[in-house]
Scaffold this active site. Structure first.
Site, PDB file in Angstrom:
ATOM      1  N   LEU A   1     -22.821 -16.367 -12.107  1.00 23.19           N
ATOM      2  CA  LEU A   1     -23.780 -16.263 -12.770  1.00 23.19           C
ATOM      3  C   LEU A   1     -22.819 -15.843 -14.187  1.00 23.19           C
ATOM      4  O   LEU A   1     -21.752 -15.311 -14.514  1.00 23.19           O
ATOM      5  CB  LEU A   1     -23.782 -14.669 -12.795  1.00 23.19           C
ATOM      6  N   ASP A   2     -23.368 -16.857 -15.491  1.00 24.92           N
ATOM      7  CA  ASP A   2     -23.059 -16.887 -16.807  1.00 24.92           C
ATOM      8  C   ASP A   2     -22.654 -15.545 -17.135  1.00 24.92           C
ATOM      9  O   ASP A   2     -23.813 -14.792 -16.536  1.00 24.92           O
ATOM     10  CB  ASP A   2     -23.283 -17.455 -17.874  1.00 24.92           C
ATOM     11  N   ALA A   3     -21.919 -15.265 -18.084  1.00 22.51           N
ATOM     12  CA  ALA A   3     -21.441 -13.702 -18.640  1.00 22.51           C
ATOM     13  C   ALA A   3     -22.772 -12.930 -19.332  1.00 22.51           C
ATOM     14  O   ALA A   3     -22.499 -11.980 -18.691  1.00 22.51           O
ATOM     15  CB  ALA A   3     -20.137 -14.008 -19.901  1.00 22.51           C
TER      16      ALA A   3
ATOM     17  N   THR B   1     -25.853 -12.751 -18.032  1.00 22.20           N
ATOM     18  CA  THR B   1     -26.608 -13.302 -16.920  1.00 22.20           C
ATOM     19  C   THR B   1     -25.625 -11.846 -15.776  1.00 22.20           C
ATOM     20  O   THR B   1     -25.175 -11.882 -15.735  1.00 22.20           O
ATOM     21  CB  THR B   1     -26.595 -14.497 -16.269  1.00 22.20           C
TER      22      THR B   1
END
Length: 266
Positions: free
Chosen positions: A114-116, A118
């Site tokens: 998951l991106d930072a 999210t």
């Protein structure tokens, strides 16, 4: 020693004992399951109580739900908070996942990313085979996201998301999309996807004119985030492990689609 090779050998473990050790039920109840034809070994129904299996190689399921026999495998659910990168060691020194795995002696790895910015459900495990199946989009394991976006999303926009939008790296369509709420200047949209493309939810919503303000992943395959607080991790329950292993085995047995998507961050 596989169950298919016979039941007279003293090698391996008796099936009812293996089921009991895995926490399925007591040995007596496990024997009842076997006699009733509810247990399969490597896809074949087994009703003989003398059957012996090899926990290292045989695949067992009860009523169609996979059983975890290898007790060295660990499966953990994390509610990743925002501001944390999906890596066990970030080369830029940013907050990473190591702080959430200290209580487990095994070396755990995240399944996908998951991106930072999210938050939400991330699976951590030392089961490499399962991680590969769950992370690769060609196996079709779905994820459910709830996005808070700018503006009031219309039914036409929801339909467009499921019909498909064109991005710079090709077309993409949500498996499902629905509007949860639209009030003030924002909307809540639930998206179900099996794509693993980088920042795919954010790019899809930007393409339809509703940039993401907040994004959380609520579901990964059969797993639901539930009430797990942000920044907390817990081991999966026996039921959750069974459901996850079942999905992974089914996905691995099905023909893989040709997908250009990669297991990148959402």
């Amino acid at each position: 020693m596989s169950a298919a090779e016979g039941t007279e050998s003293t090698e391996g473990v008796r099936l009812q004992k293996a089921l009991a050790n895995a926490g399925v039920a007591s040995r007596r109840v496990s024997e009842q399951y076997i006699v009733e034809g509810r247990v399969r070994v490597n896809g074949q129904v087994v009703t003989e109580l003398g059957t012996r299996i090899d926990p290292a190689s045989d695949l067992i399921d009860v009523d169609g739900t996979a059983v975890q026999l290898d007790q060295t495998k660990r499966y953990v659910m994390l509610n990743k908070p925002t501001g944390v990168v999906s890596s066990m060691k970030d080369e830029h020194g940013r907050p990473d996942l190591r702080r959430f795995t200290k209580e487990w002696p095994e070396r755990l790895y995240n399944v996908g990313r998951l991106d930072a910015e999210t938050s939400g459900l991330l699976v951590l495990t030392n089961d490499g085979d399962l991680a590969h199946v769950l992370a690769h989009p060609s196996f079709g394991v779905t994820k459910v996201y709830i996005a808070k976006v700018e503006g009031r999303v219309s039914p036409q926009t929801i339909a467009r998301l499921t019909k498909g939008v064109e991005l710079e790296d090709g077309p993409i369509a949500a498996d499902k999309a629905r509007l949860l709420d639209a009030s003030g200047g924002t909307s809540l949209v639930e998206l179900t996807l099996h794509s693993g493309r980088n920042r795919i939810v954010r790019r899809m919503m930007a393409e339809v004119g509703h940039p993401v303000v907040e994004l959380v992943r609520r579901q990964f395959g059969p797993l639901h985030l539930g009430t797990l607080p942000a920044g907390r991790a817990r081991e999966l329950t026996t039921v959750e492990r069974g459901a996850l292993l079942t999905v992974a085995r089914q996905a691995a047995d099905e023909p893989r689609s040709d997908s250009a998507d990669s297991a990148a961050s959402d």
